[in-house]
Structures are given as structure tokens and as C-alpha cells.
Design a protein around this motif. Structure first.
Motif, PDB file in Angstrom:
ATOM      1  N   HIS A   1      31.023  18.412 -20.324  1.00  0.00           N
ATOM      2  CA  HIS A   1      30.108  19.129 -21.220  1.00  0.00           C
ATOM      3  C   HIS A   1      28.690  19.149 -20.663  1.00  0.00           C
ATOM      4  O   HIS A   1      27.836  19.884 -21.131  1.00  0.00           O
TER       5      HIS A   1
ATOM      6  N   SER B   1      33.448  23.590 -21.972  1.00  0.00           N
ATOM      7  CA  SER B   1      33.212  24.480 -23.117  1.00  0.00           C
ATOM      8  C   SER B   1      33.674  23.883 -24.442  1.00  0.00           C
ATOM      9  O   SER B   1      34.012  24.611 -25.367  1.00  0.00           O
TER      10      SER B   1
ATOM     11  N   TRP C   1      31.766  25.219 -27.304  1.00  0.00           N
ATOM     12  CA  TRP C   1      31.666  26.677 -27.405  1.00  0.00           C
ATOM     13  C   TRP C   1      32.802  27.172 -28.301  1.00  0.00           C
ATOM     14  O   TRP C   1      33.874  26.573 -28.332  1.00  0.00           O
TER      15      TRP C   1
ATOM     16  N   ILE D   1      33.365  31.931 -25.289  1.00  0.00           N
ATOM     17  CA  ILE D   1      33.939  31.789 -23.942  1.00  0.00           C
ATOM     18  C   ILE D   1      34.469  33.136 -23.465  1.00  0.00           C
ATOM     19  O   ILE D   1      34.217  33.561 -22.337  1.00  0.00           O
TER      20      ILE D   1
ATOM     21  N   GLN E   1      38.638  25.340 -23.195  1.00  0.00           N
ATOM     22  CA  GLN E   1      37.994  24.533 -24.240  1.00  0.00           C
ATOM     23  C   GLN E   1      38.678  23.172 -24.354  1.00  0.00           C
ATOM     24  O   GLN E   1      38.031  22.153 -24.557  1.00  0.00           O
TER      25      GLN E   1
ATOM     26  N   SER F   1      37.788  20.256 -21.629  1.00  0.00           N
ATOM     27  CA  SER F   1      36.415  19.761 -21.491  1.00  0.00           C
ATOM     28  C   SER F   1      36.191  18.527 -22.358  1.00  0.00           C
ATOM     29  O   SER F   1      36.637  18.479 -23.502  1.00  0.00           O
TER      30      SER F   1
END
Lengths: 234, 432
Positions: free
Chosen positions: B243, B248, B251, B256, B298, B301
């Protein structure tokens, strides 16, 4: 009716709030260009960067594509244009072609009388014995270019002009456009002629516009066919 | 019926015209930029397998490497400069002599899946078969069918110029033993179909790990998607798992997807090589595939909560003359676009305050952006991007060092200051 007035009010209010946003126009989008090439009301920052305002649209478009596609070597331009498609480059070319000429402070170089005579002969008469056309045959009587493909020669620093001659001689400034056009002409010119021509051009005042399309003689259009093949959409 | 109704009627009519006009305009622009007759991906007469192959070829961005600057699509000749020498990409059009016209489907599969040419020679991993090995046979066949449908282009490319001892191909046996495991992607049954689709694209055809990883001295990619300097390009491909870089976890999926397809969001812009990948490849993927990739990215991460709060305090500007100087430079050159408080303009000029690519450990990308400038990817969602001017011809190295140090420590940002040496190193760019 009140609703309508309120709507109008909010529209105005929103517009006012958005005032800090950058303008949605080409001038804002070409800041990356004007940092070197100068805006029309600003003197250039560096002797090497040529003016691009007021040059013919087809010439500018061709050069942008040549830089991007590696046919004309200048890495900073290639990197800058890496992600630009043709139609955006055309917008940029059209924008600069319609800009008024930037203020140009003619350079100060002293020309000996014989140097001046030599420059003016090559520029306005050429040398038919050596198959060198006059500069003005292609670049226009006023040397401001011919629409849409031939660039003007005035308002350019001597350092830039000399560098271009050098590049043309060393295998062609633009790869793939070497047939019988500028690179052949530059090869035939002597160092003395190139120095005289570059000096003479750089000390002139700039005025006028490119000559209209269609003013290039068929023989010269044929000779430089590699640069006149692009369709310009209006 | 009063004036007002009439007016709204007129307005509606006008609006309808405007919308129709805008739609036409968009179509025209779209056709010119993305679907012109030169575009090798939109040819008439492709069968359904070839069409699927065209899509997958884009997802793998084969054309990006197998096309020289300004050259014929897929005819190769692009020079890839690496620490081991210069690799020249081959012609993959179906020309029988200079391309892959004589290849069979099985030959293509061996190249993609095992990194071997039809005569059994081991291929150099500049061709990312370490990632492409995950592609399914069915997808590989579709790509092959599409490539074979291209017009054959006769183009002989120069040989690689690989340095000793790397030019001794049998050494690749050792390299492969260390760094290469052939094998199609194996779905993780504990995850959703969407997640698995995303993982398949990111790990396989997308070959994200070809750049977003740290390479060992022998060029092995050991740490999946954890970020690293891109070989030969001198750009830093940020970690997709941290991060602190481009991970992400915080996010949204929409955000994204927007970055991958438009190239710019309110808080980030893809620059350098990533802008090119978005232009050439990612923007053309389906919404469904982009969402799948986003879901996967996502999920890999880490997040802030995995760490204790960062302890480094920003360097106080007034305490360092270099930072004070940097601030002056910022006000002169940057503030017009990026704003007094470094907030930028959403979707137009990226923010610098709180921007991870500004404060991440490697200052390389920030320095390169200032040196060279550039435009974000031109995409359907951002057809006329605003640009960043180059400053290498205006600012000295020490000025760029002070400027970058300032923006890394202004407005709550906090990161190591950079030196003239960092800037000098950044100028050593891989020349294509």
C-alpha cells in the motif's frame, strides 16, 4: 418559473466555482510545447528551439509524426509524443499553424558583401549547373513557406538552421524522405554557402504568411514527393 | 403553453441535437484514433477464433514489443536494451522466411508455454514466457490463429547483440532451473471465478510481473509483483502488493478500473511505460476483464492496518536551504498546474500531496517525469490529455534534486530527500 431561475442560478454558481479549473482548450494542452517553443507574445528562451507558430499545418503534422515514429531523431520530442495518436497530433499542428508569429528579434551577424551576395544568389536563384533550386522556389518568395507542407525559413536562429543543414547532410534529417529533396540539396551545398545562407536567414525580420496551397511547381512537388503525401483534413 | 414551456421545449430540442452531434463527433474521433484502416485489430473477415485471438493478443500486448518504433505492426525489430545486451524482437507475421509462417499451432504453444523455438532452441526470457506459460492451450491457439491471419510482412531484423557470457545459450538451462516453472494457470478453488479470471490475466497474458518485480543479477524475477526497477528502461515499476506504492487495497474496484482503462484518476496518473501499456493494451480490454483484474489486484495488496503507523516525520522546509530553494522553484514552475497546496486538478493534473508515487522510496519516476515531461495515455476516456512539460533543458540537476526533495516533504508528504547523484542516475535512460 422559480425552479428555472434557481437552475440558472446554480448553473452560474457551478461555473464560477469551476473557474480554477484549467481551460478546456488547446492552449492549455500544449503547455508542454510552449515551454520551449515560446508563446506568440514571448521571446524564445533558447536559441536552439525553432518557432512553430504560423508554420504550415501539414509541415507541423509531418514533423510531429516523424519525431514520434523515430524518423526524425530527437529523443525529448519522441518521449513527449510517445502516447499521442495521429488525430491529436493533427489538432496540435492545426493549433500552432493558426497562431500568430512570435516576436522574433533578428540575430546580429555581420555579413561580408561577398557573403551576402552568395547567400542571396543561393536563396533566390539557386545554381542550376549543380541542380540546386533556389530556396524560394519551394519555401516561397517571402521565405515563409508554402501551405500545407513546406516550412518557412525566417524567424529561426542560425544555430538551428545550421544544425538542420548538418543533419540533412549526414544521411537525411528525416529517414525515409531522402529521395531527391533536402538531403540531396544539402549534400551539394558547400560549407561556405551553408554558413552564408544560415546567417542571412537569421538576421531577417519576420513577416507575411505561407503561400497558399497549390503554389508549388509540379516539378518540385514531384522531387519532394515524400513530404507531400499526407491528407490534411479540415 | 407559455414562454417558459416553449423555451424548455427549444432547449430540449437543442440538447437532443447536441447529444447527437457529440455522439457523431465521438464516433468520428474514435474511428480516426482507434479504428482506422491501419489498425491491425479491426480487420473484416476474421472468424470467431481469430477475433478472440485478436482480443487476447491485445491483452498480452504482443504488438508493443514486436513492432519497431514507426515500423510495421508485428514485424519485430524493436530493440530491448537490458543489462545483458540488446535483444531485437522477431517478426511474428506469417511470412514464411522472415516471420512465423512455417510454424504450427504446436510450435507456437511450445514457444509460449515452454520458451522453446520450433528447433528446440531455448528462448531468452526477454520474451516473457515465464508469465505466458500460464496461458491456456485454447487461448494460445486463438492467438496463433489471429497472428496467422495477419498480412505477411517480409522483414529481416538484425540479430541480438547479447554480451558474453550471456550469448552462450546453453546457460539458459541453468537460468531456467532457477527461475522458470512451466505450467498453465491453476484456478484457486477457494476464490471466485472473477478473482481467478483476474489472476489469470495479471499473472499470464498481462505479464505484469515482467516489470513490477525486482530482478536478481541474473534477471530472475523472484518477488511476485513486489516492484522493482524496469530492466533497461530506468523507470521504477511500483509494487502492486504494498500500500506504500501501487497496492490497491484502499482503492475501490471502480477506481482501479478507471486507472487501467482511462489512464488517470482523481488521485493518480499512469506515466512512463505504464501510460504506453494502457494506450496499447489495457484500455481495449472488456469492462468484465478489467473488473476481474481489479478484484485480483485489490486482493493481493497489503493495507495500512498491516503496519504500525509510519514514524518518519516530514523534513521541516525551513530547516533546509535546499528545501526552501525547492519551494521557490515549485512556485515558479509547478504551482500553476499542481496548485498552491499540491492538490492538482482532479482528472487533469495529478495531485502531488499524498501521491504515493511522489513519496515512495524510489524517487526515480518523479525525477524522470520532471526531466522529460510527457502526456498520459490517450484513451477513449481521456482523448485529449493535458501534458507535463519537460524541464531537463531548463533546470539543472541540483535544482531538480531540491525541487523533488521539496515536493516529497511539503503538504504533509514525508520521504527521504534526493541528491544530485539521484538525478544524474535518472538521466541514464535506456535508449531504444
Amino acid at each position: 418559473m422559480i425552479q428555472f431561475i434557481l437552475t440558472v442560478f446554480f448553473l452560474i454558481a457551478t461555473t464560477a466555482n469551476a473557474a480554477s479549473d484549467p481551460p478546456d482548450d488547446m492552449a492549455e494542452r500544449v503547455k508542454s510545447c510552449t515551454i520551449c517553443h515560446g508563446e506568440s507574445d514571448r521571446a524564445e528562451q533558447h536559441v536552439y528551439y525553432p518557432r512553430i507558430g504560423g508554420k504550415p499545418v501539414g509541415y507541423l503534422y509531418n514533423q510531429l509524426r516523424n519525431f514520434r515514429d523515430g524518423r526524425r531523431h530527437y529523443q525529448p520530442m519522441a518521449i513527449l509524443l510517445e502516447n499521442m495518436p495521429d488525430d491529436y497530433l493533427m489538432d496540435i499542428a492545426r493549433y500552432f499553424s493558426t497562431q500568430s508569429l512570435p516576436k522574433y528579434q533578428p540575430e546580429r551577424h555581420s555579413l561580408q558583401p561577398d557573403e551576402r551576395e552568395l547567400a542571396e544568389m543561393m536563396i533566390f536563384s539557386g545554381d542550376s549547373d549543380r541542380d540546386i533550386p533556389a530556396c524560394s522556389d519551394c519555401h516561397g518568395r517571402a521565405l515563409m513557406g508554402k501551405s500545407p507542407f513546406i516550412p518557412g525559413l525566417l524567424g529561426l536562429p542560425r544555430a538551428y538552421l545550421s544544425a538542420q543543414f548538418g543533419s540533412w547532410r549526414n544521411g537525411g534529417l528525416v529517414r525515409g524522405q531522402v529521395s531527391d529533396c533536402m538531403s540531396k540539396i544539402a549534400e551539394k551545398l558547400t560549407d561556405r554557402e551553408i554558413i552564408a545562407i544560415a546567417k542571412w536567414l537569421s538576421i531577417q525580420e519576420v513577416s507575411g504568411n505561407p503561400e497558399p496551397a497549390g503554389s508549388l511547381s509540379p516539378a518540385l512537388a514531384q522531387r519532394c514527393s515524400s513530404i507531400v503525401e499526407v491528407e490534411i483534413s479540415s | 403553453m407559455n414562454d417558459f414551456t416553449a423555451l424548455t421545449g427549444r432547449l430540449e430540442e437543442l440538447a437532443a441535437h447536441l447529444v447527437a452531434g457529440a455522439a457523431l463527433l465521438f464516433l468520428a474521433t474514435d474511428a480516426a484514433a482507434y479504428g482506422n484502416s491501419d489498425d491491425p485489430f479491426y480487420r473484416a473477415g476474421l472468424d470467431s477464433q481469430q477475433q478472440r485471438g485478436a482480443y487476447l493478443t491485445r491483452a498480452g500486448n504482443c504488438m508493443g514489443c514486436h513492432t519497431a518504433r514507426g515500423g510495421q505492426p508485428f514485424a519485430g525489430g524493436r530493440r530491448l536494451t537490458t543489462a545483458f545486451g540488446v535483444f531485437v524482437t522477431p517478426n511474428i507475421t506469417p511470412d514464411e522466411e522472415t516471420g512465423i509462417g512455417n510454424w504450427t499451432e504446436a510450435d507456437f504453444w511450445h514457444a509460449l508455454h515452454e520458451g522453446k523455438s520450433p528447433d528446440g532452441q531455448l528462448l531468452y526470457p526477454a520474451f516473457p514466457y515465464t508469465e505466458y506459460t500460464k496461458v491456456t492451450r485454447q487461448d494460445a491457439n486463438a492467438i496463433f490463429a489471429y497472428l496467422q491471419s495477419l498480412p505477411a510482412i517480409r522483414q529481416t531484423n538484425p540479430p541480438h547483440a547479447i554480451r558474453f557470457p550471456y550469448n552462450f545459450r546453453p546457460l539458459l538451462h541453468i537460468w531456467r532451473a532457477l527461475h522458470f516453472t512451466p505450467g498453465e494457470y491453476v484456478p484457486d478453488s477457494s476464490k471466485t471465478t472473477q478473482w481467478n479470471r483476474g489472476a489469470y490475466l495479471v499473472q499470464g497474458l498481462g505479464h505484469c510481473n515482467a516489470c513490477h518485480t525486482n530482478r536478481s543479477l541474473l534477471g530472475g524475477a523472484d518477488n511476485e509483483l513486489a516492484g522493482g526497477q524496469i530492466m533497461g528502461m530506468n523507470w521504477y515499476a511500483p509494487s502492486l502488493t504494498s500500500h506504500l506504492e501501487a497496492g490497491s487495497s484502499d482503492w475501490t474496484i471502480d477506481e482501479i478500473v478507471a486507472l487501467l482503462s482511462i489512464g488517470i484518476t482523481d488521485r493518480a496518473v499512469a506515466s512512463g511505460p505504464m501510460a504506453t501499456i494502457i494506450r496499447q493494451s489495457l484500455q481495449h480490454l472488456s469492462e468484465e476483464d478489467l473488473r476481474a483484474m481489479a478484484v485480483y489486484l485489490q486482493s493481493i495488496s497489503d493495507s495500512k492496518s498491516d503496519y504500525a503507523a509510519a514514524s518518519a516525520a516530514p523534513a521541516p522546509i525551513s530547516a533546509y536551504s535546499s528545501l526552501v530553494h525547492g519551494e521557490q522553484l515549485y512556485q515558479t514552475y509547478c504551482q500553476d498546474c499542481h496548485g498552491v497546496s499540491g492538490k492538482g486538478v482532479p482528472g487533469v493534473y495529478p495531485p502531488l500531496a499524498g501521491n504515493r508515487s511522489v513519496v515512495m522510496a524510489s524517487p526515480l519516476n518523479t525525477i524522470r517525469s520532471i526531466l522529460e515531461g510527457g502526456y498520459p495515455a490517450t484513451t477513449k476516456g481521456n482523448p485529449r490529455p493535458y501534458g507535463m512539460p519537460p524541464f531537463q533543458q531548463i533546470l539543472h540537476d541540483y535544482e531538480i534534486a531540491n525541487l523533488v526533495s521539496y515536493i516529497r516533504n511539503a503538504w504533509g508528504n514525508s520521504a527521504d530527500r534526493v541528491t544530485v547523484y539521484d538525478v544524474e542516475q535518472s538521466r541514464r535512460i535506456g535508449v531504444e
